[in-house]
Design a protein around this motif. Structure first.
Motif, PDB file in Angstrom:
ATOM      1  N   ARG A  38       0.858  -1.184   0.000  1.00  0.00           N
ATOM      2  CA  ARG A  38       0.000   0.000   0.000  1.00  0.00           C
ATOM      3  C   ARG A  38       0.891   1.229   0.000  1.00  0.00           C
ATOM      4  O   ARG A  38       2.031   1.178   0.457  1.00  0.00           O
ATOM      5  CB  ARG A  38      -0.898   0.031   1.257  1.00  0.00           C
ATOM      6  N   GLN A  39       0.367   2.344  -0.508  1.00  0.00           N
ATOM      7  CA  GLN A  39       1.114   3.598  -0.428  1.00  0.00           C
ATOM      8  C   GLN A  39       0.174   4.689   0.056  1.00  0.00           C
ATOM      9  O   GLN A  39      -1.007   4.730  -0.315  1.00  0.00           O
ATOM     10  CB  GLN A  39       1.735   3.963  -1.765  1.00  0.00           C
ATOM     11  N   ALA A  40       0.704   5.541   0.910  1.00  0.00           N
ATOM     12  CA  ALA A  40      -0.094   6.618   1.488  1.00  0.00           C
ATOM     13  C   ALA A  40      -0.207   7.807   0.547  1.00  0.00           C
ATOM     14  O   ALA A  40      -1.194   8.538   0.572  1.00  0.00           O
ATOM     15  CB  ALA A  40       0.513   7.061   2.818  1.00  0.00           C
ATOM     16  N   SER A  41       0.810   8.004  -0.306  1.00  0.00           N
ATOM     17  CA  SER A  41       0.785   9.149  -1.222  1.00  0.00           C
ATOM     18  C   SER A  41       0.075   8.757  -2.512  1.00  0.00           C
ATOM     19  O   SER A  41      -0.267   7.603  -2.723  1.00  0.00           O
ATOM     20  CB  SER A  41       2.214   9.603  -1.526  1.00  0.00           C
ATOM     21  N   GLY A  42      -0.104   9.721  -3.367  1.00  0.00           N
ATOM     22  CA  GLY A  42      -0.769   9.461  -4.646  1.00  0.00           C
ATOM     23  C   GLY A  42       0.204   9.301  -5.783  1.00  0.00           C
ATOM     24  O   GLY A  42      -0.151   9.544  -6.940  1.00  0.00           O
ATOM     25  N   ASP A  43       1.445   8.893  -5.489  1.00  0.00           N
ATOM     26  CA  ASP A  43       2.448   8.732  -6.547  1.00  0.00           C
ATOM     27  C   ASP A  43       2.040   7.641  -7.526  1.00  0.00           C
ATOM     28  O   ASP A  43       1.360   6.680  -7.156  1.00  0.00           O
ATOM     29  CB  ASP A  43       3.804   8.389  -5.928  1.00  0.00           C
ATOM     30  N   ASN A  44       2.485   7.794  -8.764  1.00  0.00           N
ATOM     31  CA  ASN A  44       2.142   6.824  -9.800  1.00  0.00           C
ATOM     32  C   ASN A  44       2.998   5.573  -9.639  1.00  0.00           C
ATOM     33  O   ASN A  44       4.196   5.575  -9.941  1.00  0.00           O
ATOM     34  CB  ASN A  44       2.355   7.449 -11.181  1.00  0.00           C
ATOM     35  N   LEU A  45       2.398   4.501  -9.175  1.00  0.00           N
ATOM     36  CA  LEU A  45       3.087   3.223  -9.023  1.00  0.00           C
ATOM     37  C   LEU A  45       2.297   2.178  -9.803  1.00  0.00           C
ATOM     38  O   LEU A  45       1.357   1.581  -9.299  1.00  0.00           O
ATOM     39  CB  LEU A  45       3.185   2.824  -7.543  1.00  0.00           C
ATOM     40  N   GLY A  46       2.681   1.970 -11.065  1.00  0.00           N
ATOM     41  CA  GLY A  46       1.991   1.000 -11.903  1.00  0.00           C
ATOM     42  C   GLY A  46       2.781  -0.284 -12.016  1.00  0.00           C
ATOM     43  O   GLY A  46       3.838  -0.451 -11.394  1.00  0.00           O
ATOM     44  N   SER A  47       2.274  -1.201 -12.819  1.00  0.00           N
ATOM     45  CA  SER A  47       2.928  -2.493 -13.004  1.00  0.00           C
ATOM     46  C   SER A  47       4.353  -2.313 -13.524  1.00  0.00           C
ATOM     47  O   SER A  47       4.587  -1.589 -14.489  1.00  0.00           O
ATOM     48  CB  SER A  47       2.109  -3.343 -13.980  1.00  0.00           C
ATOM     49  N   GLY A  48       5.318  -2.971 -12.879  1.00  0.00           N
ATOM     50  CA  GLY A  48       6.716  -2.870 -13.275  1.00  0.00           C
ATOM     51  C   GLY A  48       7.483  -1.793 -12.542  1.00  0.00           C
ATOM     52  O   GLY A  48       8.714  -1.732 -12.641  1.00  0.00           O
ATOM     53  N   SER A  49       6.783  -0.923 -11.813  1.00  0.00           N
ATOM     54  CA  SER A  49       7.468   0.137 -11.062  1.00  0.00           C
ATOM     55  C   SER A  49       8.240  -0.461  -9.898  1.00  0.00           C
ATOM     56  O   SER A  49       7.840  -1.461  -9.313  1.00  0.00           O
ATOM     57  CB  SER A  49       6.452   1.155 -10.532  1.00  0.00           C
ATOM     58  N   ARG A  50       9.344   0.170  -9.557  1.00  0.00           N
ATOM     59  CA  ARG A  50      10.140  -0.255  -8.413  1.00  0.00           C
ATOM     60  C   ARG A  50       9.770   0.605  -7.223  1.00  0.00           C
ATOM     61  O   ARG A  50       9.653   1.833  -7.322  1.00  0.00           O
ATOM     62  CB  ARG A  50      11.634  -0.153  -8.738  1.00  0.00           C
ATOM     63  N   ALA A  51       9.578  -0.040  -6.087  1.00  0.00           N
ATOM     64  CA  ALA A  51       9.165   0.681  -4.878  1.00  0.00           C
ATOM     65  C   ALA A  51       9.977   0.192  -3.687  1.00  0.00           C
ATOM     66  O   ALA A  51      10.411  -0.961  -3.643  1.00  0.00           O
ATOM     67  CB  ALA A  51       7.673   0.476  -4.621  1.00  0.00           C
ATOM     68  N   LEU A  52      10.155   1.090  -2.751  1.00  0.00           N
ATOM     69  CA  LEU A  52      10.906   0.767  -1.544  1.00  0.00           C
ATOM     70  C   LEU A  52       9.937   0.405  -0.421  1.00  0.00           C
ATOM     71  O   LEU A  52       8.980   1.136  -0.149  1.00  0.00           O
ATOM     72  CB  LEU A  52      11.757   1.956  -1.111  1.00  0.00           C
ATOM     73  N   ILE A  53      10.162  -0.726   0.222  1.00  0.00           N
ATOM     74  CA  ILE A  53       9.343  -1.149   1.365  1.00  0.00           C
ATOM     75  C   ILE A  53       9.918  -0.490   2.622  1.00  0.00           C
ATOM     76  O   ILE A  53      11.076  -0.725   2.978  1.00  0.00           O
ATOM     77  CB  ILE A  53       9.373  -2.681   1.524  1.00  0.00           C
ATOM     78  N   TYR A  54       9.112   0.352   3.278  1.00  0.00           N
ATOM     79  CA  TYR A  54       9.652   1.069   4.445  1.00  0.00           C
ATOM     80  C   TYR A  54       8.945   0.723   5.748  1.00  0.00           C
ATOM     81  O   TYR A  54       9.387   1.165   6.820  1.00  0.00           O
ATOM     82  CB  TYR A  54       9.619   2.581   4.209  1.00  0.00           C
TER      83      TYR A  54
END
Length: 210
Positions: free
Chosen positions: A169-185
């Motif tokens: 889940r993400q709290a912000s409205g950043d664009n995180l689509g399929s294939g995007s890299r995200a940091l687990i914090y």
């Protein structure tokens, strides 16, 4: 006895009856020590755990959850078939009602299992929470079309090299689509998902907060 077998082996109860036989056989093997519950939980595919968590059934091993789901659905289907038995109904109407009953049994099984899983989580939560905390600080790859405050899945590689599909889940409205890299914090143990943010937001693709 004959009437009971007719109902248990008729549609839709028969679908759950066969699954219930498998469940009973499995727990008989556990009871006699042929299969260990802990070993089975350790071999559980990460995708299955993620799928069950997405249904609100995460926490206990999948074998426990599926056993409860099948048993409850079987009972609902059996009771519903008995209640709906009317000799005057046409074949078409009986088929429609049986299909509705099948869906109702699945929904009832899911709802009751979800309620039963909550108190069971305390018996299985410790080890899983420690294991899942190992993902915090790692970079994952989003596998769903979007990640919002209440939806999203991603694939992450654990320290031992194995991969797992997790709820994110993400709290912000950043664009995180399929294939995007995200940091687990962070990891929410109560709701069993990970908080993520875009890797670009850290300013460093290799950034690890821990």
């Amino acid at each position: 006895m004959g009437e009971f077998l007719d109902v248990a082996l008729g549609f839709p109860t028969a679908l759950f009856s066969f699954l219930l036989v498998v469940v009973v056989g499995y727990w008989a093997l556990v009871l006699f020590g042929v299969v260990g519950l802990d070993d089975d939980a350790a071999a559980e595919p990460a995708g299955a755990a993620g799928f069950l968590a997405g249904l609100g059934l995460g926490g206990p091993p999948a074998t426990v959850v599926l056993s409860l789901l099948i048993a409850v659905a079987w009972f609902v289907s059996l009771a519903g078939t008995v209640l709906l038995e009317q000799p005057g109904w046409s074949g078409a109407l009986a088929a429609v009602l049986s299909t509705v009953l099948l869906l109702f049994a699945l929904a009832g099984g899911w709802l009751v299992t979800r309620l039963l899983v909550r108190p069971l989580r305390q018996f299985f939560q410790t080890d899983q929470t420690v294991s899942r905390n190992a993902f915090v600080g790692r970079v994952c790859v989003v596998r769903t079309g979007l990640v919002s405050v209440d939806f999203g899945q991603a694939e992450v590689t654990s320290p031992d090299g194995s991969s797992a599909v997790i709820q994110v889940r993400q709290a912000s409205g950043d664009n995180l689509g399929s294939g995007s890299r995200a940091l687990i914090y962070d990891y929410d143990a109560d709701r069993e998902f990970f908080w993520v943010l875009p890797v670009e937001a850290t300013g460093d693709p290799d950034y690890h907060p821990h």
